[in-house]
Design an enzyme around this catalytic site. Structure first.
Site, PDB file in Angstrom:
ATOM      1  N   SER A  87       0.839  -1.197   0.000  1.00 16.09           N
ATOM      2  CA  SER A  87       0.000   0.000   0.000  1.00 16.09           C
ATOM      3  C   SER A  87       0.880   1.255   0.000  1.00 16.09           C
ATOM      4  O   SER A  87       1.687   1.437  -0.912  1.00 16.09           O
ATOM      5  CB  SER A  87      -0.967  -0.056   1.188  1.00 16.09           C
ATOM      6  OG  SER A  87      -2.013   0.857   1.044  1.00 16.09           O
ATOM      7  N   ASP A 178      -1.123  13.672  14.102  1.00 20.17           N
ATOM      8  CA  ASP A 178      -1.178  15.054  13.618  1.00 20.17           C
ATOM      9  C   ASP A 178      -0.398  15.204  12.317  1.00 20.17           C
ATOM     10  O   ASP A 178      -0.864  15.843  11.362  1.00 20.17           O
ATOM     11  CB  ASP A 178      -0.598  16.010  14.667  1.00 20.17           C
ATOM     12  CG  ASP A 178      -1.485  16.148  15.893  1.00 20.17           C
ATOM     13  OD1 ASP A 178      -2.684  15.777  15.807  1.00 20.17           O
ATOM     14  OD2 ASP A 178      -0.985  16.617  16.933  1.00 20.17           O
ATOM     15  N   HIS A 236      -7.478  -6.004   0.462  1.00 26.10           N
ATOM     16  CA  HIS A 236      -6.302  -5.127   0.428  1.00 26.10           C
ATOM     17  C   HIS A 236      -5.178  -5.634   1.326  1.00 26.10           C
ATOM     18  O   HIS A 236      -4.007  -5.513   0.985  1.00 26.10           O
ATOM     19  CB  HIS A 236      -6.723  -3.716   0.840  1.00 26.10           C
ATOM     20  CG  HIS A 236      -5.630  -2.705   0.752  1.00 26.10           C
ATOM     21  ND1 HIS A 236      -4.890  -2.494  -0.403  1.00 26.10           N
ATOM     22  CD2 HIS A 236      -5.123  -1.843   1.673  1.00 26.10           C
ATOM     23  CE1 HIS A 236      -3.992  -1.537  -0.189  1.00 26.10           C
ATOM     24  NE2 HIS A 236      -4.114  -1.137   1.056  1.00 26.10           N
TER      25      HIS A 236
END
Length: 259
Positions: A87, A178, A236
């Site tokens: 991925s 973040d 996936h």
């Protein structure tokens, strides 16, 4: 500027296999595969920036992440390596192969194409933020918080691999959430670099995944002209759903390469 990545290195001789996880994953997710591969070769599994035990820093661009991996190879005195990326990690591997092809002995890309993708992680980010705010005392409480936004238990179990206990005894996140959210557009973008990587390449896709469709194959072969495409009966997370078949395909490909 590159950062020093946390990594697992089995040691050993020959050209190593470098394993690069996907978004919100870590080297720990690959330990069962690493244990099997290390019987045949040296394996290096990395934690990408803002993942696992690697530093939290701004910037999730593919050129930056590829540079981090290159810096690790330099630090370990590894001139060339076989790269395996799943991925997001597959995009890192493709980026490294395009930017520094002389360092790549072969390339294995798991269920990703060298293209931009649309946004699709809002519920996952919301679930992780809920855990962050909820300060669960145990994994049962954490799972209940995740379930407010993510119904699929396998996905929740995967997300829970990012939990660690803090000094106060509560479970928190070890990822740089973040930083990941702040540069999410870069994660969804196409890999870095230009042109094609001409070296030996294996692309493994899941039959129940839409990350590498038949319609994407012509553009994929423009970037990876030597790619052999293998399809497993999986989604996936094909390396977790079909670990033995995944191992078999990877091992057969690596056996063809000259270390």
């Amino acid at each position: 500027m590159s950062i020093a990545l946390n990594h697992l290195d089995t040691g050993g001789e020959g050209t190593p296999l470098v394993v690069i996880h996907g978004l919100l994953g870590s080297a720990d997710n690959w330990r069962s595969h690493v244990r099997k591969w290390q019987a045949e070769r040296r394996v290096i599994a990395v934690d990408l920036r803002n993942h696992g035990r690697s530093p939290h820093v701004a910037g999730m661009g593919y050129a930056q992440m590829a540079d981090d991996v290159l810096a690790l190879l330099d630090r370990l005195d590894v001139p060339r390596a076989h790269l395996l990326g799943h991925s997001m990690g597959g995009k890192v591997a493709i980026s490294l192969a395009r930017l520094a092809p002389e360092r790549v002995a072969s390339l294995i890309v798991a269920d990703i194409a060298p293209r931009a993708y649309g946004h699709g992680h809002d519920a996952i980010f919301a679930a992780l933020r809920r855990v962050e705010a909820g300060t669960p005392a145990n994994r049962g409480e954490a799972d209940a918080l995740l379930a407010e936004h993510v119904a699929e238990r396998p996905i929740r179990l995967f997300l829970a691999t990012n939990l660690e206990r803090d000094a106060a005894g509560y479970l928190g996140l070890r990822i740089g959430l973040d930083e990941i959210e702040g540069d999410y557009d870069a994660i969804m973008a196409a890999p870095a670099g230009e042109g094609a990587f001409p070296g030996p390449t294996l692309v493994i896709r899941g039959s129940r995944s839409d990350y590498v469709t038949d319609a994407m194959l012509p553009a994929l072969h423009d970037v990876l002209p030597g790619a052999r495409v293998e399809t497993l009966e999986a989604g996936h997370w094909l390396h977790a759903e079909q670990p033995e078949a995944f191992q078999e395909v990877v091992n057969a490909f690596l056996a063809e390469q000259r270390d």
